[in-house]
Design an enzyme around this catalytic site. Structure first.
Site, PDB file in Angstrom:
ATOM      1  CD  GLU A 162      -2.837  -1.318   2.370  1.00  0.00           C
ATOM      2  OE1 GLU A 162      -2.837  -0.413   3.220  1.00  0.00           O
ATOM      3  OE2 GLU A 162      -3.558  -2.332   2.447  1.00  0.00           O
ATOM      4  CG  ASN A 203      -0.654  -7.001  -1.360  1.00  0.00           C
ATOM      5  OD1 ASN A 203      -1.227  -7.630  -2.243  1.00  0.00           O
ATOM      6  ND2 ASN A 203      -1.158  -6.854  -0.143  1.00  0.00           N
ATOM      7  CG  HIS A 239      -9.890  -5.810   0.671  1.00  0.00           C
ATOM      8  ND1 HIS A 239     -10.155  -6.945   1.407  1.00  0.00           N
ATOM      9  CD2 HIS A 239      -8.581  -5.532   0.873  1.00  0.00           C
ATOM     10  CE1 HIS A 239      -9.049  -7.329   2.039  1.00  0.00           C
ATOM     11  NE2 HIS A 239      -8.081  -6.493   1.720  1.00  0.00           N
ATOM     12  CD  GLU A 267      -4.687  -7.830   1.660  1.00  0.00           C
ATOM     13  OE1 GLU A 267      -5.576  -7.112   2.168  1.00  0.00           O
ATOM     14  OE2 GLU A 267      -3.466  -7.592   1.768  1.00  0.00           O
ATOM     15  CG  ASP A 269     -12.747  -8.950   1.488  1.00  0.00           C
ATOM     16  OD1 ASP A 269     -12.655  -7.973   0.714  1.00  0.00           O
ATOM     17  OD2 ASP A 269     -12.195  -8.974   2.622  1.00  0.00           O
TER      18      ASP A 269
HETATM   19  O1  9MR Z   1      -7.630  -8.041   8.407  1.00  0.00           O
HETATM   20  C1  9MR Z   1      -6.598  -7.331   9.070  1.00  0.00           C
HETATM   21  C2  9MR Z   1      -7.069  -6.829  10.423  1.00  0.00           C
HETATM   22  O2  9MR Z   1      -7.344  -7.931  11.268  1.00  0.00           O
HETATM   23  C3  9MR Z   1      -6.029  -5.933  11.035  1.00  0.00           C
HETATM   24  O3  9MR Z   1      -6.544  -5.360  12.224  1.00  0.00           O
HETATM   25  C4  9MR Z   1      -5.620  -4.829  10.067  1.00  0.00           C
HETATM   26  C5  9MR Z   1      -4.475  -3.990  10.611  1.00  0.00           C
HETATM   27  O4  9MR Z   1      -3.293  -4.751  10.723  1.00  0.00           O
HETATM   28  O5  9MR Z   1      -5.204  -5.385   8.832  1.00  0.00           O
HETATM   29  C6  9MR Z   1      -6.194  -6.161   8.196  1.00  0.00           C
HETATM   30  O6  9MR Z   1      -5.679  -6.671   6.987  1.00  0.00           O
HETATM   31  C7  9MR Z   1      -5.354  -5.689   6.005  1.00  0.00           C
HETATM   32  C8  9MR Z   1      -4.140  -6.185   5.274  1.00  0.00           C
HETATM   33  O7  9MR Z   1      -3.087  -6.452   6.167  1.00  0.00           O
HETATM   34  C9  9MR Z   1      -3.684  -5.178   4.219  1.00  0.00           C
HETATM   35  N1  9MR Z   1      -4.771  -4.840   3.330  1.00  0.00           N
HETATM   36  C10 9MR Z   1      -6.016  -4.441   3.955  1.00  0.00           C
HETATM   37  C11 9MR Z   1      -6.453  -5.505   4.967  1.00  0.00           C
HETATM   38  C12 9MR Z   1      -7.801  -5.148   5.574  1.00  0.00           C
HETATM   39  O8  9MR Z   1      -7.694  -3.964   6.307  1.00  0.00           O
END
Ligand code: 9MR
Length: 355
Positions: A162, A203, A239, A267, A269
């Site tokens: 990101e 990513n 997402h 990722e 969904d």
């Molecule tokens: O699903 C993840 C959530 O449990 C965490 O609290 C959050 C912060 O670390 O990250 C979420 O996963 C993210 C991923 O690491 C990067 N892309 C977006 C995902 C959803 O927020």
């Protein structure tokens, strides 16, 4: 005679009723694949899920579904900076090691997520005071300690996560502020030095809804590759939502594939409540629309060249485990399994999309 005929007719009628009943129970029209279907064996590329370590250890149903259905896993949180490297001089490996050993025992691929991100940083990093060479050392030490620890066990890494804003500008993260725009290239070089065999990914999210963002990502990746920076793949988080257009989704997948890099839908969904309706209830129509979107995504992905198909990973397992309801304070049902770990129409759609 008349009586015998009547009895016969009644008998035939009853027998046909019984056999109808029997037919339905023995040979139902399959609403979902047979119970012994295994998702990953039906797919021509790896299919994964982001895994929550606590659920893996505390919920046997969750653990069993992961073991049965997927052949690739990503740690949802256990390999993030704050989780692995909570203080400057300590690393906590136990949760991540647990996932890696589960994967080794059960013959699953592990995708590492992630080395460098602006979120999930420990306080010692966000509060770190040092000149640019101290910051460079911090970055390099983190990347190389983590990649070395998992060398030979983690097949691939989201090296940088990101780094772009939706408008296509480079995010002004702590990394960019301290290290300059070219920190991204150096992250890949540091990771490559630590494990030359690991596949290295950039990513990000939003490829499907922001043309300017996906163009910026691709032009950065193309320029890194042209400079000989070891980038192997592009992760598209995806997402997304049930009403995202097919045109946007195929533009994202096909433009990523045009780079020649490996493509990971990393990722996935498909949200059903993108407008944050707090009283929305789930309907079969929504489930069908969601299945159609999963099918389109998989079908489009499956059409890219085989060598570029790194796989599709969903972001957790069941609707009860998804990050979305908590993050947005709304009900939602974005994944392949419902809250009881039963397969949703989207599960069948995944298989159909790839076949
Ligand atoms: O699903 C993840 C959530 O449990 C965490 O609290 C959050 C912060 O670390 O990250 C979420 O996963 C993210 C991923 O690491 C990067 N892309 C977006 C995902 C959803 O927020």
């Amino acid at each position: 005679m008349y009586l015998i005929m009547r009895v016969n007719i009644v008998f035939i009628f009853l027998a046909s009723l019984l056999s109808c009943g029997k037919k339905e129970s023995v040979n139902p029209i399959p609403a979902s694949p047979a119970a012994d279907t295994i998702l990953f064996t039906k797919m021509p590329f790896p299919v994964g899920a982001a895994i929550n370590v606590n659920l893996m250890q505390s919920n046997p149903t969750y653990n069993a579904v992961v073991k049965k259905e997927f052949n690739s896993i990503t740690a949802e949180n256990a390999m993030k900076f704050a989780a692995l490297h909570p203080t400057e001089n300590s690393f906590t490996w136990s949760n991540a090691d647990y996932l890696v050993s589960f994967a080794q025992i059960n013959n699953k691929r592990v995708h590492g997520h992630n080395l460098v991100w602006h979120q999930s940083l420990p306080a010692w990093v966000t509060g770190f005071i040092g000149d640019s060479s101290a910051w460079e050392n911090l970055l390099k030490t983190h990347i190389q300690t983590v990649v070395t620890h998992f060398k030979g066990k983690v097949a691939s890494w989201d090296v940088v996560n990101e780094a772009f804003e939706d408008d296509g500008t480079l995010r002004n993260s702590i990394w960019r502020q301290k290290l300059g725009n070219d920190y991204i290239a150096r992250c890949f070089q540091y990771a490559k030095q630590a494990d030359p065999d690991a596949l290295l990914f950039y990513n990000d999210y939003g490829n499907e809804y922001s043309a300017v963002k996906r163009t910026a990502i691709l032009s950065l990746l193309n320029s890194l590759v042209a400079r000989g920076i070891p980038v192997n793949g592009i992760g598209m988080q995806m997402h997304t939502r049930y009403n995202q257009t097919d045109a946007n989704i195929s533009a994202a997948i096909n433009s990523a594939a045009s780079s020649g890099l490996k493509v990971h839908i990393s990722e996935l969904d498909v949200a059903l409540n993108p407008d944050n309706n707090v009283s929305l209830t789930l309907t079969s129509s929504l489930l069908a629309q969601q299945a159609a979107k999963y099918l389109f995504i998989v079908k489009t992905y499956n059409a890219i060249p085989s060598a570029q198909k790194f796989g599709i990973t969903t972001w957790n397992v069941s609707d009860a485990d998804s990050w979305i309801p908590g993050q947005y304070n709304r009900p939602d049902w974005p994944l392949l399994f419902d809250g009881n770990y039963l397969r949703k129409p989207a599960y069948k759609a995944m298989i159909e999309g790839a076949n």
